[in-house]
Design a protein around this motif. Structure first.
Motif, PDB file in Angstrom:
ATOM      1  N   PRO A   1       0.835  -1.222   0.000  1.00  0.00           N
ATOM      2  CA  PRO A   1       0.000   0.000   0.000  1.00  0.00           C
ATOM      3  C   PRO A   1       0.859   1.257   0.000  1.00  0.00           C
ATOM      4  O   PRO A   1       1.976   1.273   0.542  1.00  0.00           O
ATOM      5  N   GLU A   2       0.317   2.311  -0.604  1.00  0.00           N
ATOM      6  CA  GLU A   2       1.075   3.560  -0.778  1.00  0.00           C
ATOM      7  C   GLU A   2       1.614   4.091   0.544  1.00  0.00           C
ATOM      8  O   GLU A   2       2.764   4.528   0.633  1.00  0.00           O
ATOM      9  N   HIS A   3       0.808   4.055   1.624  1.00  0.00           N
ATOM     10  CA  HIS A   3       1.235   4.650   2.889  1.00  0.00           C
ATOM     11  C   HIS A   3       2.333   3.838   3.573  1.00  0.00           C
ATOM     12  O   HIS A   3       2.973   4.323   4.508  1.00  0.00           O
ATOM     13  N   LEU A   4       2.562   2.599   3.121  1.00  0.00           N
ATOM     14  CA  LEU A   4       3.632   1.778   3.685  1.00  0.00           C
ATOM     15  C   LEU A   4       4.868   1.719   2.792  1.00  0.00           C
ATOM     16  O   LEU A   4       5.972   1.428   3.270  1.00  0.00           O
ATOM     17  N   LEU A   5       4.668   1.988   1.497  1.00  0.00           N
ATOM     18  CA  LEU A   5       5.767   1.816   0.554  1.00  0.00           C
ATOM     19  C   LEU A   5       6.922   2.771   0.840  1.00  0.00           C
ATOM     20  O   LEU A   5       8.094   2.400   0.709  1.00  0.00           O
ATOM     21  N   GLU A   6       6.610   3.997   1.268  1.00  0.00           N
ATOM     22  CA  GLU A   6       7.681   4.959   1.538  1.00  0.00           C
ATOM     23  C   GLU A   6       8.612   4.441   2.631  1.00  0.00           C
ATOM     24  O   GLU A   6       9.839   4.476   2.492  1.00  0.00           O
ATOM     25  N   SER A   7       8.049   3.965   3.726  1.00  0.00           N
ATOM     26  CA  SER A   7       8.896   3.469   4.815  1.00  0.00           C
ATOM     27  C   SER A   7       9.607   2.183   4.422  1.00  0.00           C
ATOM     28  O   SER A   7      10.720   1.912   4.876  1.00  0.00           O
ATOM     29  N   GLU A   8       8.981   1.378   3.553  1.00  0.00           N
ATOM     30  CA  GLU A   8       9.645   0.169   3.078  1.00  0.00           C
ATOM     31  C   GLU A   8      10.866   0.509   2.234  1.00  0.00           C
ATOM     32  O   GLU A   8      11.906  -0.139   2.319  1.00  0.00           O
ATOM     33  N   LEU A   9      10.741   1.551   1.418  1.00  0.00           N
ATOM     34  CA  LEU A   9      11.844   1.941   0.541  1.00  0.00           C
ATOM     35  C   LEU A   9      12.933   2.703   1.277  1.00  0.00           C
ATOM     36  O   LEU A   9      14.129   2.429   1.122  1.00  0.00           O
ATOM     37  N   PHE A  10      12.521   3.693   2.073  1.00  0.00           N
ATOM     38  CA  PHE A  10      13.488   4.619   2.645  1.00  0.00           C
ATOM     39  C   PHE A  10      13.818   4.341   4.110  1.00  0.00           C
ATOM     40  O   PHE A  10      14.756   4.929   4.656  1.00  0.00           O
ATOM     41  N   GLY A  11      13.064   3.458   4.755  1.00  0.00           N
ATOM     42  CA  GLY A  11      13.290   3.203   6.169  1.00  0.00           C
ATOM     43  C   GLY A  11      12.695   4.304   7.032  1.00  0.00           C
ATOM     44  O   GLY A  11      12.128   5.280   6.530  1.00  0.00           O
ATOM     45  N   TYR A  12      12.811   4.158   8.359  1.00  0.00           N
ATOM     46  CA  TYR A  12      12.242   5.170   9.244  1.00  0.00           C
ATOM     47  C   TYR A  12      13.009   5.202  10.556  1.00  0.00           C
ATOM     48  O   TYR A  12      13.670   4.231  10.957  1.00  0.00           O
ATOM     49  N   GLU A  13      12.907   6.356  11.214  1.00  0.00           N
ATOM     50  CA  GLU A  13      13.540   6.545  12.509  1.00  0.00           C
ATOM     51  C   GLU A  13      12.574   6.156  13.622  1.00  0.00           C
ATOM     52  O   GLU A  13      11.347   6.146  13.438  1.00  0.00           O
ATOM     53  N   LYS A  14      13.108   5.875  14.767  1.00  0.00           N
ATOM     54  CA  LYS A  14      12.279   5.560  15.936  1.00  0.00           C
ATOM     55  C   LYS A  14      11.375   6.740  16.252  1.00  0.00           C
ATOM     56  O   LYS A  14      11.818   7.890  16.303  1.00  0.00           O
TER      57      LYS A  14
ATOM     58  N   ALA B   1       8.981   7.893  14.368  1.00  0.00           N
ATOM     59  CA  ALA B   1       8.547   8.640  13.178  1.00  0.00           C
ATOM     60  C   ALA B   1       7.034   8.595  13.019  1.00  0.00           C
ATOM     61  O   ALA B   1       6.430   9.519  12.477  1.00  0.00           O
ATOM     62  N   PHE B   2       6.413   7.521  13.477  1.00  0.00           N
ATOM     63  CA  PHE B   2       4.951   7.386  13.416  1.00  0.00           C
ATOM     64  C   PHE B   2       4.550   6.371  14.460  1.00  0.00           C
ATOM     65  O   PHE B   2       5.401   5.691  15.069  1.00  0.00           O
ATOM     66  N   THR B   3       3.276   6.249  14.698  1.00  0.00           N
ATOM     67  CA  THR B   3       2.773   5.305  15.698  1.00  0.00           C
ATOM     68  C   THR B   3       3.204   3.884  15.337  1.00  0.00           C
ATOM     69  O   THR B   3       2.962   3.415  14.219  1.00  0.00           O
ATOM     70  N   GLY B   4       3.846   3.229  16.265  1.00  0.00           N
ATOM     71  CA  GLY B   4       4.320   1.880  16.034  1.00  0.00           C
ATOM     72  C   GLY B   4       5.773   1.814  15.606  1.00  0.00           C
ATOM     73  O   GLY B   4       6.348   0.713  15.535  1.00  0.00           O
ATOM     74  N   ALA B   5       6.412   2.942  15.327  1.00  0.00           N
ATOM     75  CA  ALA B   5       7.840   2.957  14.936  1.00  0.00           C
ATOM     76  C   ALA B   5       8.684   2.915  16.201  1.00  0.00           C
ATOM     77  O   ALA B   5       9.153   3.944  16.705  1.00  0.00           O
TER      78      ALA B   5
ATOM     79  N   LEU C   1      17.776   8.843  -7.234  1.00  0.00           N
ATOM     80  CA  LEU C   1      18.484   8.502  -8.462  1.00  0.00           C
ATOM     81  C   LEU C   1      19.388   9.638  -8.941  1.00  0.00           C
ATOM     82  O   LEU C   1      20.440   9.394  -9.535  1.00  0.00           O
ATOM     83  N   GLN C   2      18.990  10.879  -8.667  1.00  0.00           N
ATOM     84  CA  GLN C   2      19.795  12.020  -9.090  1.00  0.00           C
ATOM     85  C   GLN C   2      20.981  12.257  -8.161  1.00  0.00           C
ATOM     86  O   GLN C   2      22.097  12.524  -8.609  1.00  0.00           O
ATOM     87  N   GLU C   3      20.746  12.175  -6.853  1.00  0.00           N
ATOM     88  CA  GLU C   3      21.760  12.565  -5.879  1.00  0.00           C
ATOM     89  C   GLU C   3      22.377  11.390  -5.127  1.00  0.00           C
ATOM     90  O   GLU C   3      23.375  11.559  -4.419  1.00  0.00           O
ATOM     91  N   ARG C   4      21.754  10.233  -5.213  1.00  0.00           N
ATOM     92  CA  ARG C   4      22.216   9.029  -4.540  1.00  0.00           C
ATOM     93  C   ARG C   4      22.280   9.200  -3.024  1.00  0.00           C
ATOM     94  O   ARG C   4      23.184   8.682  -2.353  1.00  0.00           O
ATOM     95  N   VAL C   5      21.337   9.929  -2.503  1.00  0.00           N
ATOM     96  CA  VAL C   5      21.180  10.056  -1.055  1.00  0.00           C
ATOM     97  C   VAL C   5      19.707   9.861  -0.719  1.00  0.00           C
ATOM     98  O   VAL C   5      18.824  10.098  -1.556  1.00  0.00           O
ATOM     99  N   ILE C   6      19.432   9.431   0.518  1.00  0.00           N
ATOM    100  CA  ILE C   6      18.059   9.279   0.985  1.00  0.00           C
ATOM    101  C   ILE C   6      17.930   9.897   2.372  1.00  0.00           C
ATOM    102  O   ILE C   6      18.924  10.171   3.047  1.00  0.00           O
ATOM    103  N   GLU C   7      16.702  10.111   2.793  1.00  0.00           N
ATOM    104  CA  GLU C   7      16.384  10.468   4.169  1.00  0.00           C
ATOM    105  C   GLU C   7      15.333   9.486   4.658  1.00  0.00           C
ATOM    106  O   GLU C   7      14.325   9.265   3.993  1.00  0.00           O
ATOM    107  N   ARG C   8      15.586   8.903   5.812  1.00  0.00           N
ATOM    108  CA  ARG C   8      14.585   8.008   6.373  1.00  0.00           C
ATOM    109  C   ARG C   8      13.348   8.810   6.785  1.00  0.00           C
ATOM    110  O   ARG C   8      13.426  10.003   7.053  1.00  0.00           O
ATOM    111  N   VAL C   9      12.201   8.142   6.826  1.00  0.00           N
ATOM    112  CA  VAL C   9      10.977   8.784   7.296  1.00  0.00           C
ATOM    113  C   VAL C   9      11.194   9.223   8.742  1.00  0.00           C
ATOM    114  O   VAL C   9      11.613   8.425   9.590  1.00  0.00           O
ATOM    115  N   GLY C  10      10.936  10.522   8.998  1.00  0.00           N
ATOM    116  CA  GLY C  10      11.166  11.052  10.346  1.00  0.00           C
ATOM    117  C   GLY C  10      12.602  11.441  10.598  1.00  0.00           C
ATOM    118  O   GLY C  10      12.937  11.897  11.700  1.00  0.00           O
ATOM    119  N   GLY C  11      13.468  11.286   9.592  1.00  0.00           N
ATOM    120  CA  GLY C  11      14.877  11.611   9.767  1.00  0.00           C
ATOM    121  C   GLY C  11      15.214  12.990   9.241  1.00  0.00           C
ATOM    122  O   GLY C  11      14.451  13.598   8.493  1.00  0.00           O
TER     123      GLY C  11
END
Length: 453
Positions: A208-221, A223-227, A263-273
């Motif tokens: 699902p769309e609301h889960l795919l972001e955290s699956e791809l980019f990860g998340y910080e402690k 960041a959302f309920t249950g993290a 893809l452009q910058e080769r950097v990511i930010e985790r959800v909540g990071g």
């Protein structure tokens, strides 16, 4: 190789000795011949791994010339076959001559069954070791493990994969569902300098769309309920290796922008990071959808498309890959037969014809499902069309081609590819299927640019 698969050809014109040998070697599925011509027929029909050949054959039973000609013919037709020659008592010179001509071993009359049995047993063992060695060399020469490509269209793709793999180019694989996109993605990874690093796959349509972001980019402690703890995403987990984004055409528009930034910058930010994290991962994408049409409809970003499609490989559906369906079906059969503990012998001719005729809307995935089902449910030793839930083929309608030479070439190539697939690449078998000689098969292969496996 089990005993049931071991075939021994005994070439002997003495009826009494033939009866003795039949009884002594019945465990090897023995077949018999009385002269050179019948021996060659048996070689073509049964492809025995080991031949016991009496050099004294009619019409020259007292000499060895006919037996030597038989030895030459056998080794010409089946070079890997182990030929044990039998000579008269004290005739060592004939035995040496035969071994020099390519015989594996020799034995002198009178026959002692126990000694001869040891020689034949060793010949089968050597044949098996050599076969395994040939397979190892073949696998080394064909690094796309898991991909079966007998059709020219798929052979072209194999060559493309081999050229692309050593680079870091972002690659887009386009093809129908079940056509083998992940197999090709894994081949790209396996042939690349990143082969020892992770291959991380994610299906963008399955989450699902609301889960795919955290699956791809990860998340910080927090960041959302249950993290409850910091979690790395798929992109980070692919560090140093390959990230495979399957069904990228189904990715939500909001996430496409974030993927484009990576893809452009080769950097990511985790959800909540708040910190940028550099990631070195090769990206391979796949989709069954027409991305250019999605761009026109505003559902897919054009700038992202050009980032993921540095190199695009279009995978033809199985129905357009002449001869691949049979070759893949046989490989799937071997796997399923073993997994389900069955002792089936293979496909009946009408089943092979039905496999060729079927359109395979579900591609390789459908073929795998039908073969697996057939192996489980088949009541006979051979799988028939009904076991696979397929109908018997009917004659094809006119395809509209009017150029006679073109029609002939297309039909000739199709028949050649299908016969080679049915024969598992065995030239002799393919020649029998087409009713032509081995040299004719080689001529056709050269004409149509088909390589032998």
């Amino acid at each position: 190789m089990n005993a049931a698969a071991e075939r021994l050809l005994i070439v002997e014109d003495d009826p009494g000795l033939t009866r003795q040998l039949r009884w002594s070697f019945e465990a090897y599925e023995p077949v018999f011949a009385e002269d050179r011509n019948s021996a060659i027929d048996q070689i073509r029909r049964h492809e025995p791994q080991v031949v016991l050949l009496d050099l004294g054959l009619p019409p020259d039973a007292e000499g060895i010339e006919e037996g030597m000609r038989a030895l030459s013919d056998i080794l010409r037709l089946a070079p890997a076959t182990k030929v044990v020659v039998v000579t008269g008592n004290g005739d060592e010179s004939s035995a040496i001559k035969a071994v020099a001509a390519g015989a594996y071993d020799f034995y002198q009359k009178p026959v002692e069954i126990q000694v001869l049995e040891l020689i034949i047993q060793r010949a089968f063992h050597i044949w098996q070791l050599e076969r395994q060695n040939r397979q190892l060399r073949s696998n080394a020469d064909r690094p796309l493990h898991g991909l079966i490509a007998t059709s020219e269209s798929m052979r072209r793709i194999v060559r493309q994969i081999e050229k692309i793999a050593p680079t870091s180019a972002t690659t887009l694989l386009q093809g129908d569902t079940g056509s083998g996109k992940e197999v090709l993605a894994r081949a790209l990874h396996r042939l690349s300098p990143r082969a020892e690093q992770p291959f991380v796959a994610i299906n963008c349509a399955a989450i699902p769309e609301h889960l795919l972001e955290s699956e791809l980019f990860g998340y910080e402690k927090g960041a959302f309920t249950g993290a409850q703890k910091q979690t790395l995403g798929k992109i980070e987990l692919a560090e140093g290796g390959t990230l495979f984004l399957d069904e990228i055409g189904d990715m939500a528009h909001s996430l496409q922008a974030k993927l484009l930034r990576f893809l452009q910058e080769r950097v990511i930010e985790r959800v909540g990071g708040r910190h940028e994290i550099p990631v070195n991962a090769r990206v391979v994408c796949a989709t069954h959808r027409d991305l250019e049409s999605l761009i026109a409809e505003g559902e897919f970003r054009e700038d992202l498309y050009y980032r993921i499609a540095e190199i695009t490989i279009r995978i033809p559906p199985l129905r357009e890959r002449d001869s691949d369906a049979i070759a893949i079906a046989k490989a799937l059969f071997d796997k399923a037969n073993k997994e389900h503990g069955r002792a089936l012998r293979g496909f009946a001719p009408e089943a092979l014809a039905a496999i060729e005729y079927h359109d395979w809307p579900g591609n390789v995935r459908e073929l795998e499902h039908r073969v697996n089902r057939a192996v489980i449910l088949a009541e006979g030793k051979l799988i028939d069309a009904a076991d696979m839930g397929l109908v018997h083929p009917v004659e094809d309608s006119d395809d509209g081609q009017l150029n006679l030479r073109q029609v002939r070439d297309v039909a000739e190539r199709s028949a050649l590819e299908k016969s080679l697939a049915r024969a598992d690449g065995n030239i002799s078998k393919a020649a029998r299927f087409l009713g032509v000689s081995r040299p004719a098969i080689y001529d056709l292969m050269r004409k149509h640019g088909i390589e032998s496996n």
